[in-house]
Design a protein around this motif. Structure first.
Motif, short mmCIF file in Angstrom:
data_model
loop_
_atom_site.label_atom_id
_atom_site.label_comp_id
_atom_site.label_asym_id
_atom_site.label_seq_id
_atom_site.Cartn_x
_atom_site.Cartn_y
_atom_site.Cartn_z
N ALA A 90 0.84 -1.21 0.00
CA ALA A 90 0.00 0.00 0.00
C ALA A 90 0.87 1.25 0.00
N ILE A 91 1.96 1.23 0.74
CA ILE A 91 2.89 2.36 0.77
C ILE A 91 3.49 2.59 -0.61
N LEU A 92 3.89 1.50 -1.28
CA LEU A 92 4.51 1.65 -2.60
C LEU A 92 3.49 2.16 -3.62
N ALA A 93 2.27 1.61 -3.59
CA ALA A 93 1.22 2.08 -4.49
C ALA A 93 0.88 3.54 -4.19
N GLY A 94 0.86 3.91 -2.92
CA GLY A 94 0.59 5.29 -2.53
C GLY A 94 1.66 6.25 -3.02
N THR A 95 2.89 5.78 -3.08
CA THR A 95 3.98 6.61 -3.59
C THR A 95 3.80 6.86 -5.09
N ILE A 96 3.33 5.84 -5.80
CA ILE A 96 3.03 6.01 -7.23
C ILE A 96 1.99 7.10 -7.43
N VAL A 97 0.96 7.09 -6.61
CA VAL A 97 -0.08 8.12 -6.68
C VAL A 97 0.52 9.50 -6.37
N GLU A 98 1.41 9.55 -5.40
CA GLU A 98 2.00 10.82 -4.95
C GLU A 98 2.88 11.46 -6.01
#
Length: 364
Positions: A90-98
């Motif tokens: 989730a952190i990695l996917a959230g970084t992609i969004v960021e």
């Protein structure tokens, strides 16, 4: 932080679909769907694993950030995300969004790796180093027992090498009234257990003139011989154990000594062994670690140097053979339920900290 509620919801969805190592099909579909719906990043699907690439023309370097997404079993034998890999992804996917719509002067690869728990996933993903020219590799693991929100690091070895070892003893079955006509392996097994008992604590070992530079450790996880059949003198047994050391070379020396001792004690028996869950040590590049920690500190993160390596293993160490690598530990609370315990669940309030860590390194 962009779409934090969505990222937390993603973590919870992954949590509700735990899957074992090498069988994370639903988890990958959940992650890929979220990424496609919330970003325009390039997604490279390799079947059993996938990665995303933020490319920039004239990029000065290419960095890789890795997360895992397999689950484990609880004490009842049920699958659950007891190690927090749902949070890592989730952190990695959230970084992609960021990073959507931003430029950093570098290429960024987001690797979603399967099968960390059994040590096979990182090896599966190594073709990425032929496909993409990668200059630096980063990973993280959430860790209970450490200050919440603090980033921990250790140059050099940060996690032990380890492996499972299962030793089969084959003798000869006979009637329980005539044990002398058979060959019961239980006595050789008992002597081997006695030999291994001192290594229930960290100790150095010698074998054929080799003395380990680092201590080794042995945990016996299974002893099986015969059953509740009182008319049988059993003819086969198995002893399974986990061995570990800060050095893969020292681990090999210890394994060689154990096998030799089993053969010595099992005279007259057929001795075979099989290896499981083989992990090398996780080693952090000292120069890249120093550089990365300075960047985190500039970004306002609390960081803390670890004095000792964790005894637990991580297959992230494989990536250090291909490029300079650093593995960080995200503290989730000194009194938080420990990883792999039935009470554990990844704390969503630390997702933002994890994304911030990756953003600090991307923006450096």
């Amino acid at each position: 932080m962009k779409e934090l509620d969505k990222i937390i919801a993603l973590r919870k969805k992954l949590h509700s679909h735990p899957e074992p190592s090498n069988h994370e099909r639903k988890s990958r579909e959940i992650l890929k769907k979220f990424i496609v719906e919330n970003s325009s990043i390039e997604l490279v699907d390799k079947g059993d694993w996938f990665y995303c690439v933020h490319r920039e023309e004239g990029a000065s370097e290419t960095i890789l950030i890795r997360a895992d997404h397999d689950a484990i079993l609880n004490s009842k034998g049920e699958l659950f995300h007891g190690c927090g890999h749902d949070g890592h992804s989730a952190i990695l996917a959230g970084t992609i969004v960021e990073i959507e719509g931003k430029k950093f002067g570098k290429n960024i690869i987001f690797l979603f790796q399967p099968a960390e728990e059994n040590g096979t996933g990182a090896k599966l993903c190594t073709p990425i180093f032929k496909e993409e020219k990668i200059d630096k590799v980063f990973g993280l693991h959430n860790m209970a027992g450490l200050k919440k929100g603090t980033i921990y690091y250790k140059p050099g070895v940060s996690q032990f090498a380890s492996q499972g070892l299962s030793i089969d003893f084959q003798g000869r079955q006979s009637h329980a009234s005539e044990p002398e006509k058979g060959k019961n392996p239980v006595f050789a097994m008992a002597e081997l257990v006695s030999f291994l008992e001192p290594f229930n604590e960290l100790k150095k070992v010698e074998y054929k003139g080799r003395r380990t530079q680092n201590p080794v450790l042995c945990t016996i996880v299974e002893i099986a011989c015969g059953g509740k059949n009182f008319g049988i003198n059993p003819g086969k047994g198995v002893l399974s154990l986990t061995i570990r050391s800060e050095s893969g070379k020292d681990l090999q020396t210890f394994k060689d000594k154990i096998i030799a001792k089993a053969q010595e004690l099992g005279e007259g028996l057929s001795i075979k062994y099989e290896e499981f869950d083989v992990f090398g040590e996780t080693c952090c590049d000292p120069h890249l670690t120093e550089e990365s920690v300075k960047n985190l500190q500039k970004a306002g993160f609390k960081t803390e140097l670890m004095e000792e390596a964790f005894r637990g293993s991580e297959d992230f160490g494989v990536y250090g053979d291909f490029a300079p690598a650093v593995f960080f530990y995200l503290g989730i609370g000194e009194d938080y339920p420990p990883l792999h315990s039935d009470e554990y669940e990844f704390p969503d309030e630390t997702i933002e900290t994890g994304i911030g860590l990756w953003m600090a390194l991307i923006e450096a």
